[in-house]
Each structure stands twice: as structure tokens, then as C-alpha cells.
Scaffold this active site. Structure first.
Site, mmCIF file in Angstrom:
data_model
loop_
_atom_site.group_PDB
_atom_site.id
_atom_site.type_symbol
_atom_site.label_atom_id
_atom_site.label_comp_id
_atom_site.label_asym_id
_atom_site.label_seq_id
_atom_site.Cartn_x
_atom_site.Cartn_y
_atom_site.Cartn_z
ATOM 1 N N HIS A 183 -32.913 -34.021 -0.566
ATOM 2 C CA HIS A 183 -32.547 -35.196 0.035
ATOM 3 C C HIS A 183 -31.313 -34.643 1.147
ATOM 4 O O HIS A 183 -30.940 -33.506 0.798
ATOM 5 C CB HIS A 183 -31.629 -36.026 -0.869
ATOM 6 C CG HIS A 183 -32.569 -36.817 -1.837
ATOM 7 N ND1 HIS A 183 -33.447 -37.758 -1.400
ATOM 8 C CD2 HIS A 183 -32.415 -36.574 -3.154
ATOM 9 C CE1 HIS A 183 -33.845 -38.204 -2.597
ATOM 10 N NE2 HIS A 183 -33.435 -37.447 -3.616
ATOM 11 N N ASP A 189 -32.792 -32.017 -6.355
ATOM 12 C CA ASP A 189 -31.773 -33.105 -6.058
ATOM 13 C C ASP A 189 -30.309 -32.069 -5.866
ATOM 14 O O ASP A 189 -29.577 -32.675 -5.153
ATOM 15 C CB ASP A 189 -31.583 -33.877 -7.232
ATOM 16 C CG ASP A 189 -32.422 -35.194 -7.283
ATOM 17 O OD1 ASP A 189 -33.118 -35.555 -6.051
ATOM 18 O OD2 ASP A 189 -32.897 -35.635 -8.174
ATOM 19 N N HIS A 230 -31.771 -45.751 -6.206
ATOM 20 C CA HIS A 230 -31.875 -46.115 -7.578
ATOM 21 C C HIS A 230 -31.911 -47.422 -7.765
ATOM 22 O O HIS A 230 -31.098 -47.897 -8.470
ATOM 23 C CB HIS A 230 -30.997 -45.390 -8.410
ATOM 24 C CG HIS A 230 -30.744 -43.871 -8.715
ATOM 25 N ND1 HIS A 230 -30.094 -42.995 -8.818
ATOM 26 C CD2 HIS A 230 -31.925 -43.177 -8.594
ATOM 27 C CE1 HIS A 230 -30.230 -41.918 -9.147
ATOM 28 N NE2 HIS A 230 -31.665 -41.894 -8.904
ATOM 29 N N HIS A 269 -30.477 -33.477 -12.485
ATOM 30 C CA HIS A 269 -29.825 -34.537 -13.058
ATOM 31 C C HIS A 269 -30.684 -35.271 -14.073
ATOM 32 O O HIS A 269 -30.131 -36.042 -14.865
ATOM 33 C CB HIS A 269 -29.186 -35.434 -12.153
ATOM 34 C CG HIS A 269 -30.008 -36.556 -11.452
ATOM 35 N ND1 HIS A 269 -30.033 -37.701 -11.360
ATOM 36 C CD2 HIS A 269 -31.162 -36.112 -10.653
ATOM 37 C CE1 HIS A 269 -30.939 -38.314 -10.703
ATOM 38 N NE2 HIS A 269 -31.783 -37.442 -10.367
ATOM 39 N N HIS A 293 -39.294 -31.978 -9.943
ATOM 40 C CA HIS A 293 -38.627 -33.314 -10.647
ATOM 41 C C HIS A 293 -39.515 -34.425 -10.288
ATOM 42 O O HIS A 293 -40.298 -34.631 -9.377
ATOM 43 C CB HIS A 293 -37.307 -33.526 -9.820
ATOM 44 C CG HIS A 293 -36.509 -34.820 -10.363
ATOM 45 N ND1 HIS A 293 -36.628 -35.268 -11.506
ATOM 46 C CD2 HIS A 293 -35.596 -35.428 -9.376
ATOM 47 C CE1 HIS A 293 -35.854 -36.313 -11.583
ATOM 48 N NE2 HIS A 293 -35.357 -36.394 -10.586
ATOM 49 N N ASP A 332 -38.862 -40.934 -6.096
ATOM 50 C CA ASP A 332 -38.613 -40.494 -4.603
ATOM 51 C C ASP A 332 -39.171 -39.063 -4.382
ATOM 52 O O ASP A 332 -39.480 -38.862 -3.135
ATOM 53 C CB ASP A 332 -37.130 -40.448 -4.507
ATOM 54 C CG ASP A 332 -36.079 -39.735 -5.607
ATOM 55 O OD1 ASP A 332 -36.478 -39.669 -6.815
ATOM 56 O OD2 ASP A 332 -35.079 -39.157 -5.097
ATOM 57 N N GLU A 371 -38.886 -37.908 -10.978
ATOM 58 C CA GLU A 371 -38.575 -38.813 -10.017
ATOM 59 C C GLU A 371 -39.109 -39.545 -9.030
ATOM 60 O O GLU A 371 -39.687 -38.933 -8.115
ATOM 61 C CB GLU A 371 -36.910 -39.158 -10.064
ATOM 62 C CG GLU A 371 -36.048 -40.545 -10.083
ATOM 63 C CD GLU A 371 -34.839 -40.449 -10.353
ATOM 64 O OE1 GLU A 371 -34.241 -39.255 -10.220
ATOM 65 O OE2 GLU A 371 -34.200 -41.281 -10.243
ATOM 66 N N TYR A 410 -22.160 -37.997 -3.404
ATOM 67 C CA TYR A 410 -23.245 -37.594 -4.406
ATOM 68 C C TYR A 410 -23.224 -37.037 -5.478
ATOM 69 O O TYR A 410 -23.589 -37.513 -6.658
ATOM 70 C CB TYR A 410 -24.154 -36.930 -3.496
ATOM 71 C CG TYR A 410 -25.700 -36.466 -3.824
ATOM 72 C CD1 TYR A 410 -26.822 -37.107 -3.331
ATOM 73 C CD2 TYR A 410 -25.823 -35.361 -4.509
ATOM 74 C CE1 TYR A 410 -28.258 -36.835 -3.540
ATOM 75 C CE2 TYR A 410 -27.357 -34.918 -4.947
ATOM 76 C CZ TYR A 410 -28.349 -35.823 -4.403
ATOM 77 O OH TYR A 410 -29.522 -35.485 -4.657
HETATM 78 FE FE1 FEO Z 1 -33.618 -37.368 -8.995
HETATM 79 FE FE2 FEO Z 1 -34.077 -37.459 -5.907
HETATM 80 O O1 FEO Z 1 -34.259 -37.941 -7.683
#
Ligand code: FEO
Length: 393
Positions: A225, A164, A23, A145, A79, A83, A81, A192
Site C-alpha cells: 500500500h 503491508d 477493513h 499483521h 498475504h 486487498d 487478505e 497506519y
Molecule cells: Fe493485511 Fe493490506 O492487507
């Protein structure tokens, strides 16, 4: 790298051993991370999520070793984002018309980031994608999230692709929960949750209840992840349920910064006072300018109460404490108590300012903070620690 996790289901991600910040510079990743993508090969072939942009070419190259890209019938993006979506533009260069299944908010997110009008197919909770013998079911997870987040469930194999949720920033050579160091795994999971999911705890509880009510058999939880949960996979769901319920341990965390050591000495004497009053409670001290902020936040998450100290500097407080308190405020911790202390420094306002910060962050604060001391006064600090110990009982 790729490996088969069940017949017809292959992990296609990237283990990022080097990553130390995530992030941007916001989240420390002492143990690296991974970006997990999964390929399902049934009568139809479906790819779930991709990887972060720096690994886009490597990802597509690896994917080509496993599957003819033109045989991919659909991409599911849980998602948007970067990553998880970062390799999408590179992949779509090869298969530009492939349908992408995602939530309405993910369409906005992807269009906003990549300025591409791909073949989007909006899905909602309960929506299904038939793969032949197997079927994917989508469940929206707004604010877990991000607003666009969802997960999907693969029947027959009983796999939850949770994105996530239930993840960890944890690089491992063997990507299963039963093959890694259990204490490292726990540390990364709670960090996390504390740093990313705390503000959404009410939604975590509700979503877990919704999913449990569906009564789905779950053999594996595959997050985006870290390691795959295959040994007692529901253990992480149980942890989330516990963490989401205003979690706390019998711990007090003392956070401070210091210019010449007097505020540090105050912290130490206050801690001694607490320990005299309650020998059972775990007390931990952190200098906020010398400790990783995400690690401190994990300790705050575990604590039933915190104490925050700073000398007064230019009618304010030291910046490391201010920055941390801003982060703590954003995380909306519940059911925690706090108090403030500090040395006089320039003009003595710091305990009052810190108390205000704590109250604004939702902490129940002890009325009288400890301040206006030119230096650490052992007796006053110990008495303050004892008083605080009684206040939080
Ligand atoms: Fe919310 Fe792993 O990105």
C-alpha cells in the site's frame, strides 16, 4: 497503469483515489490508498501479490498489456487478505495451473476465502525461488499483521517486497517516497502503524532485528500500500523500530463526549489545569462522537497519557466513548497513563466505569477520578488537571 521501478521490475497495482474506508468501515482512508502488485521479469516471470476484488478485471487487463499471462511462471502471495488476493480468482481463470508460493497459513486463508485448490507451494523463512539471474528469498512475518503474512527479498536489485509492513493508505500520482508531500506521508505512516501494528510491536522489534542481522543490502522497500521507499528506504524501518518501542511524545490527549456541553467544559477546564501545571506539554481535546476514531487513536498512540470523560447515561457511558475504548483496549498500548472524569447525569457511575475500562486496557490509572459533578466546576476541574499533570511526571 504500470511503471518500471527497476530494470525487470514493474509496478502493476491500482491507485484507489476514492477509497474512504478500509477493513469494512474500520479504518478511515482520508487520502485513498493503493494496492501494489509487482511483476519481476528475469529468465522466469513472477508476479507478487494482486489487487482488491473490485479492480480484478482492470488488473488482469493491465497485466495482459505488459506480459503474456501464459508466460507467468509463478505467483507469490505475501498475504491472503482480500486487498492483495482479490484478483487472484480472475487471474487464475486464465492461468489455472500456475504455482502459487505462499505460507502454510496463506494456503488456509486462500482456500477458506475462494474455495479453490490451486497449485500451492508452501514456503518458509529462508526458502528461495530462483528466477534465473536473480533470486527471491522468503521471510515469514506471522502476525505482521496476519498469521499468514510474509515478505520477500530480491537479490541483485536489493528490493524488499514487504507487503503491508511499511505501507500507508495513501493514493499518489507519483508513487515514490521522495515525490510526495513529506508531512502527508508521515501522517499516513504513523496512523497506519498506530491503528494496525501497535498490538504487534514486540514482533515488529524482533522481526526488524532478525532482518537487520541478515545484513542484506536494501535499495528499495516496496510495500503493498502507498508509496515505494527508494530515497533512504531504511528511514521507515528506523521509524518502525522507534514506534515499536512503546512510543510516546510529550502529549496528553483528552477524549470525551457530552450531551449538553458540561462534560466538554470539564474537559476544557481539566486541560487548562494541566497546561497551568506544565506549559510545555501538548494537550489535545477530541469529542469522540465528532472526530474520526482512527485519527483519535493516532493521537493516543503519540500520547504519554490520556483522559477520558463521559456523562453517566442510563447507568453507563456514551456509546462513542465506549466504542473507542473497546478499540483502544484491543490495541494493547503500553507504558501509558490515564484518568477518567464525567458529569453526574443519571446516576454518576461514569468516571468509575471509564477508570475500569482504562485499567483493563492496560493504562496505569490515577486513583481518584473526577465525577459526581452536576456541571463543570472550574476550580475542581483545574485542580484535577494539575493533579493529573503531577501524577504523570
Ligand atoms: Fe493485511 Fe493490506 O492487507
Amino acid at each position: 497503469m504500470s511503471f518500471v521501478i527497476k530494470a525487470g521490475v514493474t509496478w502493476m497495482g491500482k491507485v484507489d483515489w476514492e477509497l474512504r474506508k478500509f477493513h469494512g468501515e474500520e479504518y478511515s482512508t482520508h487520502r485513498g490508498s493503493s494496492y501494489n502488485s509487482y511483476l519481476i521479469q528475469d529468465q522466469k516471470t513472477v508476479l507478487i501479490d494482486t489487487v482488491w476484488l473490485p479492480f480484478a478485471q482492470e488488473f488482469v487487463h493491465n497485466l495482459k498489456q505488459t506480459v503474456d499471462l501464459s508466460s507467468i511462471d509463478a505467483i507469490v502471495l505475501n498475504h491472503g487478505e482480500q486487498d492483495h488476493s482479490g484478483a487472484l480468482p480472475e487471474l487464475m481463470r486464465h492461468i489455472p495451473d500456475t504455482p502459487i508460493y505462499c505460507t502454510a497459513n496463506a494456503v488456509k486463508s486462500l482456500k477458506g476465502q475462494y474455495k479453490q485448490d490451486w497449485n500451492f507451494n508452501v514456503v518458509k523463512t529462508g526458502g528461495k525461488l530462483n528466477l534465473g539471474k536473480k533470486e527471491l528469498t522468503f521471510i515469514e512475518m506471522p502476525m505482521l499483521h496476519w498469521p499468514d503474512t510474509m515478505l520477500c527479498y530480491l537479490n541483485e536489485d536489493n528490493i524488499v517486497f514487504s507487503n503491508d509492513a511499511f505501507g500507508q493508505h495513501y493514493a499518489a500520482a507519483q508513487m515514490y517516497n521522495d515525490l510526495v508531500d513529506q508531512s502527508e506521508l508521515y501522517e499516513e505512516c504513523i496512523k497506519y502503524y498506530a491503528n494496525i501494528l501497535t498490538p504487534f510491536s514486540k514482533m515488529v522489534t524482533k522481526k526488524i532485528n532478525d532482518i537487520v542481522a541478515l545484513n542484506l543490502p536494501i535499495d528499495m522497500i516496496c510495500p503493498s500500500h502507498g508509496v515505494i521507499w527508494r530515497s533512504n528506504p531504511l528511514q521507515i524501518v528506523e521509524k518502525y523500530a522507534k514506534w515499536a518501542a512503546d512510543y510516546q511524545e510529550n502529549q496528553i490527549t483528552v477524549i470525551y463526549d457530552s450531551m449538553w456541553g458540561e462534560t466538554r467544559r470539564m474537559a476544557e477546564e481539566i486541560a487548562a489545569g494541566i497546561q497551568m501545571s506544565d506549559p510545555q506539554v501538548v494537550v489535545k481535546l477530541y469529542n469522540s462522537s465528532r472526530t474520526d476514531k482512527n485519527d483519535i487513536i493516532t493521537e493516543v498512540f503519540k500520547s504519554k497519557a490520556i483522559l477520558v470523560g463521559s456523562p453517566t447515561v442510563n447507568r453507563g457511558i456514551l456509546s462513542s466513548v465506549a466504542g473507542l475504548l473497546e478499540e483502544i483496549k484491543g490495541l494493547s498500548f503500553k507504558n501509558k497513563k490515564g484518568a477518567a472524569f464525567g458529569t453526574y447525569g443519571w446516576s454518576g457511575e461514569s468516571p468509575k466505569l471509564l477508570g475500569k475500562f482504562l485499567a483493563e486496557a492496560g493504562f496505569s490509572t490515577m486513583e481518584n477520578s473526577l465525577g459526581n459533578l452536576w456541571g463543570a466546576d472550574e476550580a475542581a476541574c483545574r485542580e484535577f488537571g494539575q493533579r493529573f499533570s503531577e501524577y504523570i511526571r
